[in-house]
Design a protein around this motif. Structure first.
Motif, PDB file in Angstrom:
ATOM      1  N   GLY A   1      54.509  28.791  37.946  1.00 32.14           N
ATOM      2  CA  GLY A   1      53.725  27.885  37.197  1.00 32.14           C
ATOM      3  C   GLY A   1      52.538  27.247  37.993  1.00 32.14           C
ATOM      4  O   GLY A   1      51.411  27.160  37.504  1.00 32.14           O
ATOM      5  N   TYR A   2      52.703  26.482  39.130  1.00 29.26           N
ATOM      6  CA  TYR A   2      51.948  25.960  39.970  1.00 29.26           C
ATOM      7  C   TYR A   2      50.514  26.728  40.368  1.00 29.26           C
ATOM      8  O   TYR A   2      49.578  26.505  40.154  1.00 29.26           O
TER       9      TYR A   2
ATOM     10  N   SER B   1      48.404  27.873  37.681  1.00 29.99           N
ATOM     11  CA  SER B   1      47.457  26.683  37.089  1.00 29.99           C
ATOM     12  C   SER B   1      46.275  26.742  38.136  1.00 29.99           C
ATOM     13  O   SER B   1      45.186  26.422  37.825  1.00 29.99           O
ATOM     14  N   MET B   2      46.690  26.760  39.589  1.00 30.34           N
ATOM     15  CA  MET B   2      45.686  26.985  40.629  1.00 30.34           C
ATOM     16  C   MET B   2      44.738  28.023  40.235  1.00 30.34           C
ATOM     17  O   MET B   2      43.545  27.844  40.661  1.00 30.34           O
TER      18      MET B   2
END
Lengths: 230, 110
Positions: B27-28, B31-32
């Motif tokens: 996920g992270y 988004s990055m």
């Protein structure tokens, strides 16, 4: 990893949050978790993702509102809406487990108490005597009351999140206490005022205790096998 | 919901599918990557409801596994249905992108 492993990991990681983010995140957890009938596995997986993201952002000095938006409640609603429902089989298993657990504890506790009263103080009889119709009705109605009570507690918890003003701990305690007292009172009323009907059954206390122990073993095996609470 | 976010939602879904197509991602990281490509106006958190929806539609699957850095993370990869959906998205996007650009630039006489 099952939902409970993820929950434990979440508890561990949550300690790294600073106080501002912790407050936001704990509200989000309560708000998202108190939605019954949603897949527990998916709920815990997404909660851990949100936490990981928040922890990474925190290192850059950002807060939950920078990532999830000003309106955290609306964001939580958006997440909840996309979590799939729990499988019916899992719900049934959980309900079944709760009933066995409750029955086991009641039978062992009441059995031993009545046994001691009879043998040491000569109070009561050596067997549990009750009309079957009355017994079943009391159990069913109390079961429904329990379900309603749990539902109301969940609603109350959900309502207690995202408050701008810090809630008064004493008032919160009073509210929960009142809800619990009303629940216990109603349960007792049902027990006391249920008319007697149906064939009268008389079961020796030793059998009640024995059955209770068997149910307890069944419950423990179920929990080991399907990892319901551990 | 604002017109802007309505428009963005479908496009974001396509972008997420495309990034996952290039290799499993968590996920992270996702988004990055979106931010790096310039989608910096997209609120970072908005990918999580989308990831849940894509899983519900069985376009992606998530799997908790150890990352190279150590901690367990949920890595997403495309399903066969996801590959199909990505192809359809690219086709739709290509058929819309140029006409919309032309219409807007004709209307805009600056």
């Amino acid at each position: 990893m099952n939902a409970i492993d993820i929950m434990k990991l979440n508890n561990e990681k949550r300690k790294q949050l600073n106080s501002e983010n912790e407050q936001y995140y704990e509200d989000m957890i309560v708000y998202i978790r108190t939605n019954a009938m949603k897949s527990e596995q998916q709920t815990e997986e997404v909660l851990l993702e949100l936490l990981e993201h928040l922890l990474a952002a925190q290192e850059q000095g950002r807060t939950a509102k920078d990532i999830f938006g000003e309106d955290l409640k609306a964001y939580c609603e958006e997440v909840i809406q996309e979590i799939p429902g729990e499988k019916a089989s899992k719900n049934v298993l959980f309900l079944f487990y709760l009933l066995i657990d409750l029955a086991a504890v009641l039978m062992i506790f009441l059995g031993i108490l009545s046994y001691a009263l009879y043998h040491f103080f000569g109070i009561g009889t050596r067997s549990l005597t009750f009309p079957i119709g009355t017994g079943i009705s009391v159990v069913l109605i109390d079961g429904v009351l329990l379900a309603i009570w749990i539902y109301l507690i969940f609603r109350w918890m959900k309502g207690s999140t995202f408050k701008t003003k810090k809630p008064n701990k004493f008032i919160e305690f009073l509210q929960i206490w009142l809800m619990s007292m009303i629940f216990i009172g109603l349960t007792m009323l049902v027990f006391l005022f249920m008319p007697e009907f149906g064939t009268v059954l008389s079961i020796p206390l030793s059998i009640i205790i024995g059955l209770g122990i068997i149910l307890f073993i069944v419950k423990t095996i179920l929990n080991k096998r399907y990892r319901i609470t551990k | 919901m604002s017109q802007r976010s309505q428009l963005l939602k479908g496009i974001l879904e396509g972008c997420i599918l495309s990034i996952i197509h290039q290799g499993p991602a968590y996920g992270y990281e996702l988004s990055m990557k979106l931010q790096e490509f310039g989608l910096s106006d997209v609120s970072e958190g908005s990918i999580y409801p989308i990831l849940l929806r894509l899983q519900k539609e069985k376009l992606i699957v998530g799997e908790m596994r150890k990352s190279e850095a150590g901690p367990k993370r949920k890595y997403y990869s495309l399903t066969i249905g996801g590959e199909e959906a990505l192809k359809t998205f690219i086709q739709n996007w290509n058929s819309i992108k140029n006409p919309v650009d032309r219409i807007i630039s004709r209307g805009n006489h600056n």
